[in-house]
Design a protein around this motif. Structure first.
Motif, PDB file in Angstrom:
ATOM      1  N   LEU A  32      27.696   7.313 -33.140  1.00  0.00           N
ATOM      2  CA  LEU A  32      26.261   7.399 -33.429  1.00  0.00           C
ATOM      3  C   LEU A  32      25.670   8.734 -32.987  1.00  0.00           C
ATOM      4  N   VAL A  33      26.057   9.191 -31.800  1.00  0.00           N
ATOM      5  CA  VAL A  33      25.537  10.473 -31.304  1.00  0.00           C
ATOM      6  C   VAL A  33      26.041  11.617 -32.168  1.00  0.00           C
ATOM      7  N   LEU A  34      27.290  11.571 -32.583  1.00  0.00           N
ATOM      8  CA  LEU A  34      27.826  12.620 -33.448  1.00  0.00           C
ATOM      9  C   LEU A  34      27.069  12.652 -34.775  1.00  0.00           C
ATOM     10  N   LEU A  35      26.818  11.493 -35.365  1.00  0.00           N
ATOM     11  CA  LEU A  35      26.077  11.444 -36.635  1.00  0.00           C
ATOM     12  C   LEU A  35      24.655  11.965 -36.468  1.00  0.00           C
ATOM     13  N   ALA A  36      23.989  11.568 -35.395  1.00  0.00           N
ATOM     14  CA  ALA A  36      22.634  12.053 -35.143  1.00  0.00           C
ATOM     15  C   ALA A  36      22.640  13.558 -34.870  1.00  0.00           C
ATOM     16  N   SER A  37      23.663  14.025 -34.171  1.00  0.00           N
ATOM     17  CA  SER A  37      23.776  15.460 -33.897  1.00  0.00           C
ATOM     18  C   SER A  37      23.912  16.249 -35.193  1.00  0.00           C
ATOM     19  N   THR A  49      37.700  13.664 -37.550  1.00  0.00           N
ATOM     20  CA  THR A  49      38.947  12.895 -37.455  1.00  0.00           C
ATOM     21  C   THR A  49      38.892  11.949 -36.261  1.00  0.00           C
ATOM     22  N   GLY A  50      38.384  12.446 -35.144  1.00  0.00           N
ATOM     23  CA  GLY A  50      38.224  11.597 -33.964  1.00  0.00           C
ATOM     24  C   GLY A  50      37.318  10.413 -34.229  1.00  0.00           C
ATOM     25  N   VAL A  51      36.251  10.628 -34.985  1.00  0.00           N
ATOM     26  CA  VAL A  51      35.336   9.537 -35.334  1.00  0.00           C
ATOM     27  C   VAL A  51      36.058   8.475 -36.157  1.00  0.00           C
ATOM     28  N   VAL A  52      36.852   8.909 -37.111  1.00  0.00           N
ATOM     29  CA  VAL A  52      37.611   7.959 -37.930  1.00  0.00           C
ATOM     30  C   VAL A  52      38.573   7.158 -37.056  1.00  0.00           C
TER      31      VAL A  52
END
Length: 116
Positions: free
Chosen positions: A82-87, A101-104
């Motif tokens: 969520l933080v990565l997407l908001a970032s 890739t880490g998110v996946v």
């Protein structure tokens, strides 16, 4: 109901991270550490971040009351997603392919753990 509580907890805890980043960005224009700390303490983003942490923690405690910690805890990793997407989409930060890739991998891991 358990998963609704998890989503609420993660949403508030992730929101607090974005608000902290906004507070830090706004305060970093000052030169001295004392001015930086004063500006951070006076920032509305800081106070909303604190409120978000408190609310998120209360929801998380409700999750832990209802679920085994070994099942609930891995869902906290979704906070990273969520933080990565908001970032990326709100703060307009550049996200490297390695991070995507880490998110996946995190999402696959959570999917596997939630099936048990």
């Amino acid at each position: 109901m358990d998963y609704v509580l998890i989503v609420l907890a993660l949403s508030f805890l992730s929101l607090s991270q974005i608000l902290q980043k906004l507070a830090a960005n706004n305060a970093s224009k000052q030169q001295s550490n004392l001015h930086f700390l004063r500006r951070i303490a006076a920032s509305k983003e800081t106070w909303w971040a604190v409120i978000s942490i408190i609310v998120g923690t209360l929801f998380w405690l409700a999750v832990l009351y209802r679920m085994e910690v070994s099942k609930a805890f891995p869902f906290l990793s979704l906070g990273t997603v969520l933080v990565l997407l908001a970032s990326r989409y709100y703060l307009r930060e550049t996200i490297s392919p390695t991070r995507w890739t880490g998110v996946v991998i995190i999402i696959i891991g959570i999917a596997l753990l939630s099936r048990s």
